[in-house]
Design an enzyme around this catalytic site. Structure first.
Site, mmCIF file in Angstrom:
data_model
loop_
_atom_site.group_PDB
_atom_site.id
_atom_site.type_symbol
_atom_site.label_atom_id
_atom_site.label_comp_id
_atom_site.label_asym_id
_atom_site.label_seq_id
_atom_site.Cartn_x
_atom_site.Cartn_y
_atom_site.Cartn_z
ATOM 1 N N ASP A 247 -52.827 88.390 47.369
ATOM 2 C CA ASP A 247 -51.630 89.220 47.500
ATOM 3 C C ASP A 247 -50.587 88.857 46.460
ATOM 4 O OD1 ASP A 247 -49.708 90.958 48.345
ATOM 5 O OD2 ASP A 247 -49.282 89.928 50.230
ATOM 6 N N ASP B 37 -48.352 95.714 41.035
ATOM 7 C CA ASP B 37 -48.894 95.170 42.283
ATOM 8 C C ASP B 37 -50.367 95.531 42.418
ATOM 9 O OD1 ASP B 37 -48.830 93.905 44.847
ATOM 10 O OD2 ASP B 37 -48.735 95.889 45.770
#
Length: 437
Positions: free
Chosen positions: A108, A317
């Site tokens: 993440d 991201d």
């Protein structure tokens, strides 16, 4: 006695050798697999789902994740969605402890602290596959005190101290999912590479919508407790990844994530843009200056004191599938795109996308170029338009009224490199199915 002494020395030498970093770390680098959660190699793979079902689920997770990232950044998210399994789209297999225990963590870039479920576990989500960590079974496990630097780096609402002055963390994830446990250090193994005294969360209470096949989170954000910053002296603050095409027919291949010297990107096609420091420091902010459709039509803010481009207006991201662009960019982008495409426009059956076509001829769709400061990233139509159901394809870039996100669909077949020392992110077009460096 001499025999015992020699045996003791031999064991000591072997122990020291094993505890030293793998020879690649001497050069400052190592590479691991990134396993997409929908890959047949993933413990989260559901064979009952058809490819279109998996894609729809990824879109829904994307919207939910965007909501979570917005709240973390301090925005009052206008997105209403059930948040489920939105820590990221890729898994990493590492090992923690001495002897090492396998951990399957969700990689993440939107989180800093790495944590895994630990025994004893008061309230834990069901975990299938990898075992829980047992701190007492690791000879290198150490709890951290409340005066330790890692503990002090947590925000006030993320930590509390017990009567023994031991540091405990609590991470919340917007949908009331949370992980609570001890802040500690242990030896982390990245493949054959052991690295000592890595700070992580040993979670004794973890609940919410976490995925059963994962042990926890591997934090790859920009904050001080992320793996990238903790290992900065070894990997020089560098990591990169190369994401294989979403529907690759090669089911036994994985994407790759490189650290340190193996994350270096050096070829004539590399472009780089500055990373912008903003709060929260977890996210990788860059500046999107304009968007080009085809060769001529540009979507951008008009330069004026009121509407100038703001630095750090979008984050990179890997855990978000869709791309969200600022609303003022999207208005021009959508109109230029519609002008360039000859096709039958139809509404999205799911009500998620604004631009959809029936029986779209992808060969006639222009490239879309994202113009970041100092770097132009060309995205082919095979990633900007995807079939949402048979015969209907939709534009996978959507508008955002708050923080924008450059998602992983548009990062396919790009080598994306982060350099936290020189504060830049680089892009290089790459066939990621052959990127095995």
């Amino acid at each position: 006695m001499k025999t015992f002494t020699l045996l003791f020395l031999l064991i000591t030498i072997i122990s020291v050798c094993l505890s030293r970093p793998h020879h690649d770390v001497g050069g400052g680098g190592f590479t691991l697999d990134l396993i997409h959660r929908d890959s047949q190699l993933s413990p989260l793979y559901n064979p009952a789902n058809a490819p279109l079902d998996r894609l729809q689920n990824a879109f829904l997770r994307s919207i939910s994740r965007a909501s979570r990232l917005l709240r973390r950044a301090g925005f009052a998210s206008k997105i209403e969605a059930d948040i489920s399994g939105v820590m990221g789209e890729y898994l990493m297999e590492i090992q923690i402890g001495t002897p090492p225990v396998q951990v399957v963590g969700v990689a993440d870039t939107g989180s800093d602290l790495t944590w895994a479920q630990c025994q004893p576990c008061k309230y834990c989500y069901k975990q299938t596959g990898p075992p829980f960590l047992v701190p007492s079974s690791s000879s290198t496990y150490e709890s951290l005190s409340c005066e330790s630097k890692p503990c002090l780096s947590l925000s006030d609402n993320q930590l509390f101290c017990d009567a023994n002055n031991l540091c405990h963390y609590k991470m919340g994830y917007g949908d009331r999912s949370y992980s609570l446990g001890d802040l500690a250090t242990d030896t982390f193994w990245f493949g054959p590479t052991p690295l000592k005294n890595v700070v992580f969360g040993c979670g004794h209470e973890n609940n919410g919508t976490f995925s059963e096949g994962a042990s926890g989170i591997v934090g790859l954000g920009g904050g001080s407790l992320s793996i990238v910053n903790q290992l900065s002296s070894i990997i020089q603050g560098k990591f990169s990844y190369c994401l294989i095409p979403y529907f690759s027919e090669t089911t036994n291949q994985t994407s790759k994530i490189h650290f340190g010297s193996e994350a270096n990107i050096s070829n004539p096609n590399v472009v780089s843009t500055p990373l912008i420091k903003k709060d929260p420091p977890t996210y990788y902010y860059v500046t999107l200056e304009s968007i080009l459709v085809g060769n001529n039509n540009v979507s951008k803010k008009q330069s004026s004191s009121k509407n100038e481009v703001h630095e750090g207006n979008i984050i990179i991201d890997s855990g978000t599938t869709l791309t969200f662009v600022p609303r003022e960019f999207y208005s021009d982008l959508s109109s230029r795109l519609i002008e360039a495409i000859e096709g039958e426009s139809v509404p999205d059956p799911q009500g998620m996308f604004e631009i959809c076509y029936k029986d779209l001829n992808i060969e006639k769709v222009p490239n879309v170029t994202f113009r970041f400061t100092g770097a132009e990233v060309v995205v082919p139509p095979v990633y900007t338009f995807l079939a949402v159901q048979k015969g209907i394809s939709c534009f996978t870039v959507v508008p955002s009224d708050d923080m924008a996100i450059f998602g992983n669909l548009l990062q396919r077949n790009l080598l994306v490199g982060f350099d936290l020392v020189n504060q830049k992110v680089s892009f290089s077009p790459t066939d990621c199915t052959t990127n095995m460096q």
